[in-house]
Design a protein around this motif. Structure first.
Motif, mmCIF file in Angstrom:
data_model
loop_
_atom_site.group_PDB
_atom_site.id
_atom_site.type_symbol
_atom_site.label_atom_id
_atom_site.label_comp_id
_atom_site.label_asym_id
_atom_site.label_seq_id
_atom_site.Cartn_x
_atom_site.Cartn_y
_atom_site.Cartn_z
ATOM 1 N N LEU A 6 4.494 2.772 -11.054
ATOM 2 C CA LEU A 6 4.904 2.379 -9.706
ATOM 3 C C LEU A 6 5.012 0.862 -9.570
ATOM 4 O O LEU A 6 5.852 0.354 -8.819
ATOM 5 C CB LEU A 6 3.909 2.920 -8.682
ATOM 6 N N ALA A 7 4.158 0.136 -10.291
ATOM 7 C CA ALA A 7 4.194 -1.326 -10.220
ATOM 8 C C ALA A 7 5.527 -1.877 -10.695
ATOM 9 O O ALA A 7 5.967 -2.946 -10.257
ATOM 10 C CB ALA A 7 3.052 -1.911 -11.050
ATOM 11 N N VAL A 8 6.192 -1.140 -11.562
ATOM 12 C CA VAL A 8 7.493 -1.570 -12.077
ATOM 13 C C VAL A 8 8.634 -1.057 -11.212
ATOM 14 O O VAL A 8 9.562 -1.790 -10.865
ATOM 15 C CB VAL A 8 7.676 -1.085 -13.536
ATOM 16 N N HIS A 9 8.566 0.210 -10.802
ATOM 17 C CA HIS A 9 9.728 0.875 -10.215
ATOM 18 C C HIS A 9 9.681 1.041 -8.693
ATOM 19 O O HIS A 9 10.717 1.305 -8.083
ATOM 20 C CB HIS A 9 9.885 2.267 -10.838
ATOM 21 N N HIS A 10 8.522 0.921 -8.070
ATOM 22 C CA HIS A 10 8.402 1.248 -6.642
ATOM 23 C C HIS A 10 7.819 0.107 -5.815
ATOM 24 O O HIS A 10 8.366 -0.253 -4.766
ATOM 25 C CB HIS A 10 7.537 2.501 -6.487
ATOM 26 N N LEU A 11 6.748 -0.487 -6.280
ATOM 27 C CA LEU A 11 6.016 -1.453 -5.460
ATOM 28 C C LEU A 11 6.786 -2.737 -5.166
ATOM 29 O O LEU A 11 6.618 -3.306 -4.076
ATOM 30 C CB LEU A 11 4.675 -1.786 -6.120
ATOM 31 N N PRO A 12 7.622 -3.249 -6.080
ATOM 32 C CA PRO A 12 8.343 -4.483 -5.742
ATOM 33 C C PRO A 12 9.182 -4.375 -4.474
ATOM 34 O O PRO A 12 9.425 -5.370 -3.795
ATOM 35 C CB PRO A 12 9.218 -4.721 -6.979
ATOM 36 N N LEU A 56 -2.258 -4.260 -11.310
ATOM 37 C CA LEU A 56 -1.368 -4.987 -10.404
ATOM 38 C C LEU A 56 -1.340 -6.469 -10.748
ATOM 39 O O LEU A 56 -0.287 -7.114 -10.680
ATOM 40 C CB LEU A 56 -1.814 -4.778 -8.958
ATOM 41 N N LEU A 57 -2.481 -7.013 -11.134
ATOM 42 C CA LEU A 57 -2.508 -8.409 -11.571
ATOM 43 C C LEU A 57 -1.632 -8.599 -12.803
ATOM 44 O O LEU A 57 -0.863 -9.564 -12.898
ATOM 45 C CB LEU A 57 -3.948 -8.835 -11.871
ATOM 46 N N GLU A 58 -1.735 -7.670 -13.745
ATOM 47 C CA GLU A 58 -0.930 -7.756 -14.962
ATOM 48 C C GLU A 58 0.560 -7.650 -14.657
ATOM 49 O O GLU A 58 1.393 -8.197 -15.390
ATOM 50 C CB GLU A 58 -1.341 -6.645 -15.935
ATOM 51 N N LEU A 113 0.137 7.932 -2.752
ATOM 52 C CA LEU A 113 0.631 8.019 -1.384
ATOM 53 C C LEU A 113 0.977 6.621 -0.890
ATOM 54 O O LEU A 113 0.151 5.708 -0.971
ATOM 55 C CB LEU A 113 -0.438 8.631 -0.477
ATOM 56 N N THR A 114 2.191 6.455 -0.389
ATOM 57 C CA THR A 114 2.581 5.225 0.298
ATOM 58 C C THR A 114 2.778 5.567 1.764
ATOM 59 O O THR A 114 3.673 6.342 2.116
ATOM 60 C CB THR A 114 3.884 4.643 -0.274
ATOM 61 N N TYR A 115 1.914 5.010 2.617
ATOM 62 C CA TYR A 115 1.977 5.298 4.049
ATOM 63 C C TYR A 115 2.688 4.149 4.748
ATOM 64 O O TYR A 115 2.280 2.988 4.635
ATOM 65 C CB TYR A 115 0.571 5.474 4.627
ATOM 66 N N THR A 116 3.757 4.478 5.472
ATOM 67 C CA THR A 116 4.605 3.453 6.086
ATOM 68 C C THR A 116 4.532 3.458 7.609
ATOM 69 O O THR A 116 5.360 2.831 8.264
ATOM 70 C CB THR A 116 6.066 3.652 5.646
ATOM 71 N N GLY A 117 3.542 4.138 8.172
ATOM 72 C CA GLY A 117 3.446 4.238 9.622
ATOM 73 C C GLY A 117 2.751 3.067 10.288
ATOM 74 O O GLY A 117 2.613 3.051 11.512
ATOM 75 N N LEU A 118 2.316 2.081 9.516
ATOM 76 C CA LEU A 118 1.661 0.897 10.050
ATOM 77 C C LEU A 118 2.540 -0.326 9.801
ATOM 78 O O LEU A 118 3.531 -0.260 9.067
ATOM 79 C CB LEU A 118 0.294 0.700 9.388
ATOM 80 N N THR A 119 2.171 -1.443 10.391
ATOM 81 C CA THR A 119 2.948 -2.667 10.203
ATOM 82 C C THR A 119 3.036 -3.035 8.731
ATOM 83 O O THR A 119 4.096 -3.434 8.230
ATOM 84 C CB THR A 119 2.311 -3.823 10.993
#
Length: 337
Positions: free
Chosen positions: A130-136, A153-155, A98-104
Motif C-alpha cells: 500500500l505504501a507504494v500503490h495506495h498511500l501516496p 512507512l519511514l523506509e 481499512l482506509t476511513y475517509t469520513g473525517l477531515t
C-alpha cells in the motif's frame, strides 16, 4: 482470542515479510472463495474489495484487535471505507487494511494479532504494498499499525509523528464478571457461582450515571474539550451510547462509544473523562462500569478502547475493572516527504 488474558507484547520484529512476491491489483474485486492450501506460497495478491461477508469472516477471528474495523462494516461508516486485502492464490484473506475517509484527515488501519508471526508478516507485506500503490494518493493521513510496522512507512519515504498506544479489551466473560446478575429468577447460589470477581474486588456503584442526549451536547462538548486529543460531535450522543454523571449542577464525568455495533458484537469506548474539580472520587470508574453493563445488556460481547501508553492513571482504571492489554500499536500522523 483468549478471554481476559494479556496477549500483547510480542517482543518480536514486526517487519518480517511473507515469503514470495506480492502483486497489487488496481481494480476492485468481488467475492473470493477458497482456503489456504497449505505449504509455501510463492505469490500473494493485494486487491480492493467491497465484499462485506469476506471482511467480516476475517475480522471476526480476532475481534479484540479488529473492533474498530468491525464497527466500520455497519452504516453509516461503511460508505466512507476503502478496504484492501492480502490474499493467497485461492482467495483466502491473510491481512486487511481499512482506509476511513469520513473525517477531515483519512485514517489507515493495518492491525494484526500480535501472537501470530504469520499475521504480522502478512500485515507487513500488505502495508509495504500500500505504501507504494495506495498511500501516496492520500496526502496527509493518520495511521494505526502494530508497533514496529511504522518503520515500513519511514523506509517508503514518509515522515511520521508517532504516539505509542495500547489496545485494551474486555471480552464477554469478563463483562459477566464485572456486571451484576440481573436475572430475577436466579437463586443466590446460582448468582454466587457466576460472580467470579477476585476476592476483595468491590464493584463501583452502577446507578450514578444517566443517559446523555442531544440536550446535553453543550456540556459534553465542553468537558471533551479538556481531554487531550478527544473527538466529539453532537451527533454521537444519538448514534452511540453516552452516559454522564452530574454533580453540583455540572457534568462531572462522561464516557461513551466511538464504536457501537451490536450486529457484530463489538463496541469501543471513547471520550471518557472527568472534570478536574471532581477527580479522585471514583466517578470515572463508576461510569465505565455502568457503561459496560449497559453495553453487555445490548448484546455487546467485546468492549475495547485505545489508551496512550504513558497514560498510567487511565491504564490503572481500566485494568482495575478487568480490561487487559491486547496489543501495543502506534498512532501516527503521516505525510509524504
Amino acid at each position: 482470542m483468549e478471554s481476559c488474558d494479556a496477549i500483547a507484547g510480542c517482543g518480536r520484529p514486526a517487519c518480517k515479510m511473507l515469503d514470495g512476491d506480492v502483486e497489487f491489483l488496481s481494480t476492485a474485486s468481488g467475492t473470493t472463495e477458497g482456503c489456504h492450501p497449505g505449504g509455501l506460497q510463492t505469490k500473494w495478491v493485494v486487491k480492493e474489495t467491497r465484499d462485506r461477508e469476506l471482511l467480516q469472516a476475517y475480522l471476526s477471528i480476532c475481534p479484540e484487535v479488529q473492533t474498530y474495523a468491525l464497527g466500520d462494516l455497519a452504516p453509516p461508516h461503511w460508505d466512507h471505507c476503502r478496504w484492501h486485502v492480502l490474499c493467497d492464490l485461492l482467495g483466502c484473506v491473510h491481512a486487511v487494511a481499512l482506509t476511513y475517509t469520513g473525517l477531515t484527515t483519512p485514517v489507515l488501519q493495518v492491525l494484526a494479532d500480535p501472537r501470530e508471526d504469520h499475521c504480522l508478516a502478512a500485515a507487513a507485506s500488505l502495508l509495504r504494498s500500500l505504501a507504494v500503490h495506495h498511500l501516496p494518493g492520500l496526502g496527509a493521513f493518520e495511521c494505526h499499525v502494530n508497533a514496529g510496522l511504522q518503520d515500513l512507512l519511514l523506509e517508503a519515504g514518509f515522515s511520521l509523528a508517532v504516539r505509542p498506544h495500547q489496545r485494551l479489551a474486555l471480552p464477554r466473560d469478563c463483562l459477566r464478571r464485572l456486571c451484576p446478575v440481573d436475572d430475577a429468577n436466579q437463586t443466590e447460589t446460582e448468582a454466587g457461582k457466576q460472580d467470579m470477581r477476585p476476592v476483595g474486588h468491590t464493584a463501583p456503584p452502577t446507578d450514578l450515571a444517566t443517559r446523555l442526549g442531544p440536550a446535553d451536547a453543550e456540556a459534553a462538548a465542553a468537558l471533551c474539550a479538556t481531554m487531550p486529543r478527544s473527538w466529539f460531535e453532537p451527533k454521537v450522543l444519538q448514534e452511540g451510547r453516552y452516559l454522564g454523571i452530574w454533580q453540583e449542577g455540572r457534568l462531572a464525568s462522561m464516557g461513551g462509544t466511538h464504536v457501537f455495533a451490536p450486529e457484530y458484537g463489538v463496541a469501543a469506548l471513547g471520550n471518557v473523562g472527568t472534570d478536574t474539580d471532581f477527580r479522585g472520587r471514583g466517578l470515572g470508574k463508576a461510569l465505565v462500569h455502568q457503561l459496560c453493563c449497559h453495553l453487555c445488556q445490548e448484546g455487546i460481547q467485546v468492549v475495547s478502547l485505545n489508551v496512550e501508553s504513558d497514560n498510567e492513571p487511565a491504564l490503572r482504571l481500566y485494568k482495575s475493572l478487568g480490561f487487559s492489554t491486547v496489543m501495543d500499536f502506534v498512532e501516527c500522523d503521516v505525510i509524504r516527504t
